[in-house]
Design a protein around this motif. Structure first.
Motif, PDB file in Angstrom:
ATOM      1  N   ASP A  98       0.821  -1.213   0.000  1.00  0.00           N
ATOM      2  CA  ASP A  98       0.000   0.000   0.000  1.00  0.00           C
ATOM      3  C   ASP A  98       0.854   1.262   0.000  1.00  0.00           C
ATOM      4  N   ASN A  99       0.717   2.038  -1.077  1.00  0.00           N
ATOM      5  CA  ASN A  99       1.452   3.289  -1.286  1.00  0.00           C
ATOM      6  C   ASN A  99       2.954   3.075  -1.448  1.00  0.00           C
ATOM      7  N   THR A 100       3.324   1.812  -1.690  1.00  0.00           N
ATOM      8  CA  THR A 100       4.685   1.475  -2.113  1.00  0.00           C
ATOM      9  C   THR A 100       4.635   0.859  -3.505  1.00  0.00           C
ATOM     10  N   SER A 101       3.862  -0.205  -3.644  1.00  0.00           N
ATOM     11  CA  SER A 101       3.696  -0.870  -4.934  1.00  0.00           C
ATOM     12  C   SER A 101       2.433  -0.409  -5.662  1.00  0.00           C
ATOM     13  N   PRO A 112      -8.351  -2.472 -11.278  1.00  0.00           N
ATOM     14  CA  PRO A 112      -7.333  -2.692 -10.248  1.00  0.00           C
ATOM     15  C   PRO A 112      -6.767  -1.371  -9.733  1.00  0.00           C
ATOM     16  N   THR A 113      -6.250  -1.399  -8.525  1.00  0.00           N
ATOM     17  CA  THR A 113      -5.529  -0.241  -8.009  1.00  0.00           C
ATOM     18  C   THR A 113      -4.260  -0.065  -8.840  1.00  0.00           C
ATOM     19  N   PRO A 114      -4.010   1.125  -9.394  1.00  0.00           N
ATOM     20  CA  PRO A 114      -2.842   1.304 -10.254  1.00  0.00           C
ATOM     21  C   PRO A 114      -1.523   1.117  -9.503  1.00  0.00           C
ATOM     22  N   ALA A 115      -0.520   0.737 -10.259  1.00  0.00           N
ATOM     23  CA  ALA A 115       0.826   0.609  -9.712  1.00  0.00           C
ATOM     24  C   ALA A 115       1.429   1.981  -9.439  1.00  0.00           C
ATOM     25  N   LYS A 117       4.124   3.825 -10.457  1.00  0.00           N
ATOM     26  CA  LYS A 117       4.877   3.533 -11.670  1.00  0.00           C
ATOM     27  C   LYS A 117       6.398   3.542 -11.502  1.00  0.00           C
ATOM     28  N   PRO A 118       6.999   4.491 -10.780  1.00  0.00           N
ATOM     29  CA  PRO A 118       8.450   4.412 -10.626  1.00  0.00           C
ATOM     30  C   PRO A 118       8.899   3.113  -9.959  1.00  0.00           C
ATOM     31  N   VAL A 119       8.110   2.626  -8.995  1.00  0.00           N
ATOM     32  CA  VAL A 119       8.451   1.370  -8.320  1.00  0.00           C
ATOM     33  C   VAL A 119       8.233   0.193  -9.255  1.00  0.00           C
ATOM     34  N   LEU A 120       7.141   0.218 -10.012  1.00  0.00           N
ATOM     35  CA  LEU A 120       6.906  -0.837 -11.003  1.00  0.00           C
ATOM     36  C   LEU A 120       8.059  -0.909 -11.991  1.00  0.00           C
ATOM     37  N   ASP A 121       8.480   0.240 -12.502  1.00  0.00           N
ATOM     38  CA  ASP A 121       9.573   0.256 -13.471  1.00  0.00           C
ATOM     39  C   ASP A 121      10.856  -0.315 -12.866  1.00  0.00           C
ATOM     40  N   LEU A 122      11.135   0.047 -11.616  1.00  0.00           N
ATOM     41  CA  LEU A 122      12.344  -0.450 -10.964  1.00  0.00           C
ATOM     42  C   LEU A 122      12.285  -1.959 -10.776  1.00  0.00           C
ATOM     43  N   THR A 123      11.145  -2.466 -10.335  1.00  0.00           N
ATOM     44  CA  THR A 123      11.065  -3.905 -10.070  1.00  0.00           C
ATOM     45  C   THR A 123      11.096  -4.715 -11.365  1.00  0.00           C
ATOM     46  N   ARG A 124      10.465  -4.208 -12.396  1.00  0.00           N
ATOM     47  CA  ARG A 124      10.532  -4.920 -13.680  1.00  0.00           C
ATOM     48  C   ARG A 124      11.960  -4.910 -14.235  1.00  0.00           C
ATOM     49  N   TYR A 125      12.639  -3.811 -14.030  1.00  0.00           N
ATOM     50  CA  TYR A 125      14.050  -3.735 -14.443  1.00  0.00           C
ATOM     51  C   TYR A 125      14.891  -4.737 -13.664  1.00  0.00           C
ATOM     52  N   ALA A 126      14.707  -4.776 -12.346  1.00  0.00           N
ATOM     53  CA  ALA A 126      15.467  -5.716 -11.516  1.00  0.00           C
ATOM     54  C   ALA A 126      15.156  -7.156 -11.903  1.00  0.00           C
ATOM     55  N   HIS A 127      13.886  -7.415 -12.175  1.00  0.00           N
ATOM     56  CA  HIS A 127      13.492  -8.772 -12.567  1.00  0.00           C
ATOM     57  C   HIS A 127      14.125  -9.165 -13.891  1.00  0.00           C
ATOM     58  N   SER A 128      14.225  -8.213 -14.811  1.00  0.00           N
ATOM     59  CA  SER A 128      14.852  -8.503 -16.104  1.00  0.00           C
ATOM     60  C   SER A 128      16.328  -8.832 -15.947  1.00  0.00           C
ATOM     61  N   ARG A 129      16.905  -8.432 -14.813  1.00  0.00           N
ATOM     62  CA  ARG A 129      18.309  -8.701 -14.539  1.00  0.00           C
ATOM     63  C   ARG A 129      18.493  -9.876 -13.571  1.00  0.00           C
ATOM     64  N   ASN A 150      -4.386  -8.187  -8.415  1.00  0.00           N
ATOM     65  CA  ASN A 150      -4.136  -6.765  -8.679  1.00  0.00           C
ATOM     66  C   ASN A 150      -2.681  -6.543  -9.066  1.00  0.00           C
ATOM     67  N   LEU A 151      -1.762  -7.116  -8.323  1.00  0.00           N
ATOM     68  CA  LEU A 151      -0.341  -6.934  -8.612  1.00  0.00           C
ATOM     69  C   LEU A 151       0.006  -7.431 -10.013  1.00  0.00           C
ATOM     70  N   ARG A 152      -0.477  -8.612 -10.344  1.00  0.00           N
ATOM     71  CA  ARG A 152      -0.184  -9.173 -11.671  1.00  0.00           C
ATOM     72  C   ARG A 152      -0.872  -8.367 -12.775  1.00  0.00           C
ATOM     73  N   LYS A 153      -2.077  -7.922 -12.505  1.00  0.00           N
ATOM     74  CA  LYS A 153      -2.842  -7.190 -13.516  1.00  0.00           C
ATOM     75  C   LYS A 153      -2.156  -5.902 -13.930  1.00  0.00           C
TER      76      LYS A 153
END
Length: 221
Positions: A98-101, A112-115, A117-129, A150-153
């Motif tokens: 809540d208010n982080t992701s 769904p509750t929106p992501a 976005k800066p945190v989403l971008d960071l985590t997707r980047y980390a996951h890609s690595r 919600n998280l997956r959506k």
């Protein structure tokens, strides 16, 4: 979560759960299990907040986004460096929800509750690595499936989700979250970063680095 936000959080999550279940029923969808492939990514941009929109306690959305981005800008070079030197070890990033992701206070009734976005971008980047992404939240177990859906959506790669079941509901939030990070480590992971917006998300160790997002003295749960 602070005591001063507990009643708001309870009302908000209860309403979110009801709305989410209704939305899933209408769409004929079910919450995706942990092993299921994530659906096509959407982001906070799909349901943007109007410029200047205030959260439940009057926090300005644009200011919050800038402050979140400033933290993510500090975290990104570290994640880049750390994931470049995994040396064959499993790495993980742990996030509060809540208010982080998710932008819970600004879109508490949105499904769904929106992501965030800066945190989403960071985590997707980390996951890609190569880093796996885990979520440790004080939400009760009844919201498990809705929360993962919600998280997956909205596009998060979900390596694991921890919600509070009995007897966790009777533990201090910081104690519970520390124990769950220890469980992740016991699975062979090195937690390279722990990200949250409250000290209860971050205290207790079991992470190489912590990154605190703004909560404005408890105004954001």
């Amino acid at each position: 979560m602070t005591a001063s936000t507990a009643s708001i959080w309870t009302r908000r999550t209860a309403a979110t759960a009801v709305a989410a279940l209704a939305a899933v029923t209408v769409l004929g969808a079910t919450a995706a299990p942990a092993s299921a492939a994530a659906p096509a990514a959407t982001t906070a941009a799909a349901q943007p907040a109007t410029s200047g929109t205030a959260g439940l306690k009057g926090v300005d959305y644009d200011t919050w986004q800038r402050d979140v981005q400033a933290v993510v800008d500090r975290a990104t070079p570290y994640v880049t460096e750390r994931t470049a030197h995994a040396d064959g070890h499993k790495q993980a990033i742990v996030l509060d929800i809540d208010n982080t992701s998710l932008e819970t206070d600004f879109h508490w009734a949105a499904i769904p509750t929106p992501a965030v976005k800066p945190v989403l971008d960071l985590t997707r980047y980390a996951h890609s690595r190569g880093a796996d992404i885990f979520f440790v939240t004080a939400r009760p177990g009844i919201l498990d499936s809705v929360t993962e859906w919600n998280l997956r959506k909205v596009g998060y790669p979900v390596g694991g989700l921890y919600v509070r079941h009995l007897p966790d509901l009777f533990e201090a939030v910081s104690t519970y979250k520390t124990a769950k990070r220890a469980e992740i480590e016991a699975k062979g992971y090195t937690i390279i970063a722990n990200i949250g917006n409250n000290t209860t998300d971050l205290t207790g160790g079991h992470a190489e680095r912590t990154f605190k997002l703004p909560d404005y003295d408890g105004k954001l749960s």
